[in-house]
Design a protein around this motif. Structure first.
Motif, PDB file in Angstrom:
ATOM      1  N   THR A  50       9.877 -14.631   7.007  1.00 29.97           N
ATOM      2  CA  THR A  50       9.655 -14.736   5.568  1.00 29.97           C
ATOM      3  C   THR A  50      10.318 -13.532   4.900  1.00 29.97           C
ATOM      4  O   THR A  50      10.655 -12.544   5.563  1.00 29.97           O
ATOM      5  N   SER A  51      10.493 -13.628   3.590  1.00 32.80           N
ATOM      6  CA  SER A  51      11.143 -12.537   2.858  1.00 32.80           C
ATOM      7  C   SER A  51      10.389 -12.240   1.581  1.00 32.80           C
ATOM      8  O   SER A  51      10.043 -13.154   0.815  1.00 32.80           O
ATOM      9  N   VAL A 102      12.494  -8.553   5.258  1.00 25.90           N
ATOM     10  CA  VAL A 102      12.343  -9.784   6.035  1.00 25.90           C
ATOM     11  C   VAL A 102      11.329  -9.497   7.133  1.00 25.90           C
ATOM     12  O   VAL A 102      11.494  -8.540   7.914  1.00 25.90           O
ATOM     13  N   THR A 103      10.279 -10.302   7.180  1.00 26.62           N
ATOM     14  CA  THR A 103       9.219 -10.135   8.177  1.00 26.62           C
ATOM     15  C   THR A 103       9.310 -11.233   9.215  1.00 26.62           C
ATOM     16  O   THR A 103       9.311 -12.421   8.876  1.00 26.62           O
ATOM     17  N   LEU A 104       9.415 -10.826  10.466  1.00 23.28           N
ATOM     18  CA  LEU A 104       9.445 -11.769  11.576  1.00 23.28           C
ATOM     19  C   LEU A 104       8.121 -11.711  12.315  1.00 23.28           C
ATOM     20  O   LEU A 104       7.546 -10.626  12.512  1.00 23.28           O
ATOM     21  N   THR A 105       7.622 -12.874  12.740  1.00 21.64           N
ATOM     22  CA  THR A 105       6.416 -12.944  13.565  1.00 21.64           C
ATOM     23  C   THR A 105       6.690 -13.856  14.750  1.00 21.64           C
ATOM     24  O   THR A 105       7.528 -14.760  14.675  1.00 21.64           O
ATOM     25  N   LEU A 155      15.222  -8.285  19.556  1.00 21.97           N
ATOM     26  CA  LEU A 155      16.608  -8.235  19.098  1.00 21.97           C
ATOM     27  C   LEU A 155      16.684  -9.063  17.821  1.00 21.97           C
ATOM     28  O   LEU A 155      16.495 -10.286  17.861  1.00 21.97           O
ATOM     29  N   ILE A 156      16.927  -8.398  16.703  1.00 16.60           N
ATOM     30  CA  ILE A 156      16.836  -9.064  15.397  1.00 16.60           C
ATOM     31  C   ILE A 156      18.152  -8.975  14.645  1.00 16.60           C
ATOM     32  O   ILE A 156      18.761  -7.902  14.557  1.00 16.60           O
ATOM     33  N   VAL A 157      18.576 -10.103  14.096  1.00 16.14           N
ATOM     34  CA  VAL A 157      19.743 -10.144  13.213  1.00 16.14           C
ATOM     35  C   VAL A 157      19.360 -10.842  11.918  1.00 16.14           C
ATOM     36  O   VAL A 157      18.772 -11.929  11.938  1.00 16.14           O
ATOM     37  N   VAL A 158      19.690 -10.202  10.804  1.00 19.58           N
ATOM     38  CA  VAL A 158      19.604 -10.835   9.486  1.00 19.58           C
ATOM     39  C   VAL A 158      21.028 -10.809   8.930  1.00 19.58           C
ATOM     40  O   VAL A 158      21.555  -9.748   8.597  1.00 19.58           O
ATOM     41  N   THR A 197      15.958 -17.165   1.439  1.00 16.02           N
ATOM     42  CA  THR A 197      16.480 -16.523   0.249  1.00 16.02           C
ATOM     43  C   THR A 197      15.911 -15.115   0.209  1.00 16.02           C
ATOM     44  O   THR A 197      14.688 -14.929   0.177  1.00 16.02           O
ATOM     45  N   ALA A 198      16.799 -14.132   0.279  1.00 16.87           N
ATOM     46  CA  ALA A 198      16.341 -12.745   0.256  1.00 16.87           C
ATOM     47  C   ALA A 198      15.622 -12.462  -1.060  1.00 16.87           C
ATOM     48  O   ALA A 198      16.095 -12.814  -2.136  1.00 16.87           O
ATOM     49  N   ALA A 199      14.460 -11.806  -0.933  1.00 12.99           N
ATOM     50  CA  ALA A 199      13.647 -11.556  -2.124  1.00 12.99           C
ATOM     51  C   ALA A 199      13.252 -10.084  -2.170  1.00 12.99           C
ATOM     52  O   ALA A 199      13.369  -9.361  -1.186  1.00 12.99           O
TER      53      ALA A 199
END
Length: 213
Positions: free
Chosen positions: A123-124, A129-132, A149-152, A211-213
């Motif tokens: 979510t953003s 951006v929060t990943l769970t 390992l995170i990619v946005v 959508t980046a917020a």
């Protein structure tokens, strides 16, 4: 015109038809004349170049991440080339050069045999951006100490933010900040894991377009 210097059975120098003769360190040789191709532009070549340029534009912003995500496939090639090959063959859609696109759901930013993420979401809000994900430690090869390992990726800007050694699998969540000027723009989010010793990597999971917020 070629010139025979040692009789009919000797070597020759110069060009005879499509064959070029010469001598190197006293050894006579013959080779075929190179075919001259100036910027070939057959349909197949144009299509391949277009695909290549498209994948390159996606991978360039995450070059540093790919060195980690594809490290297991850097055998007789670079990790970047391994990623290029995989995405060209699996994630490019379309039939002609003018309608090629990337299917991000089929794109892997990390590859390996480590057990991957389960029930992961993103979510953003407020520039983050929060990943769970579920802690699936003990399932397959997953352990609590595996690192996220995170990619946005922002494809429109050809920019990204990533973490190649994030929170542990057992933690179940991670926040990653994105630039303020990305607000209102679409980003593509991926999550993989790497073991604490860096030796094993999991296939990434695509968490969708936000959508980046």
């Amino acid at each position: 015109m070629g010139k025979i210097s040692q009789g009919i059975l000797g070597g020759f120098s110069g060009k005879v038809g499509s064959v070029i003769g010469g001598s190197w360190k006293g050894i006579s040789y013959m080779r075929a004349k190179a075919t001259s191709v100036s910027n070939p532009r057959t349909d197949g070549q144009v299509n391949q170049r277009t695909k290549f340029a498209l994948v390159l534009s996606i991978l360039k912003p995450i070059t540093g991440f790919i060195r980690v995500g594809y490290k297991k496939y850097a055998i007789k090639q670079t990790a970047f080339n391994a990623a290029m090959s995989y995405i060209l063959n699996n994630a490019v859609t379309g039939s002609y050069s003018d309608d090629y696109s990337i299917d991000f759901s089929k794109m892997l930013v990390s590859r390996g045999n480590l057990t991957g993420a389960v029930n992961a979401q993103a979510t953003s809000a407020n520039g983050v951006v929060t990943l769970t994900w579920d802690d699936n430690s003990g399932s397959g090869t997953a352990t609590q100490t595996d690192k996220a390992l995170i990619v946005v990726l922002n494809p429109t800007r050809a920019e990204s933010v990533f973490d190649a050694g994030g929170n542990q699998r057992g933690f179940g969540t991670e926040d990653i900040s994105v630039p303020a000027d990305w607000a209102g723009e679409n980003v593509e989010v991926f999550l993989g894991f790497i073991t604490a010793d860096g030796k094993e990597v999991a296939n990434s999971v695509y968490l969708g377009s936000l959508t980046a917020a």
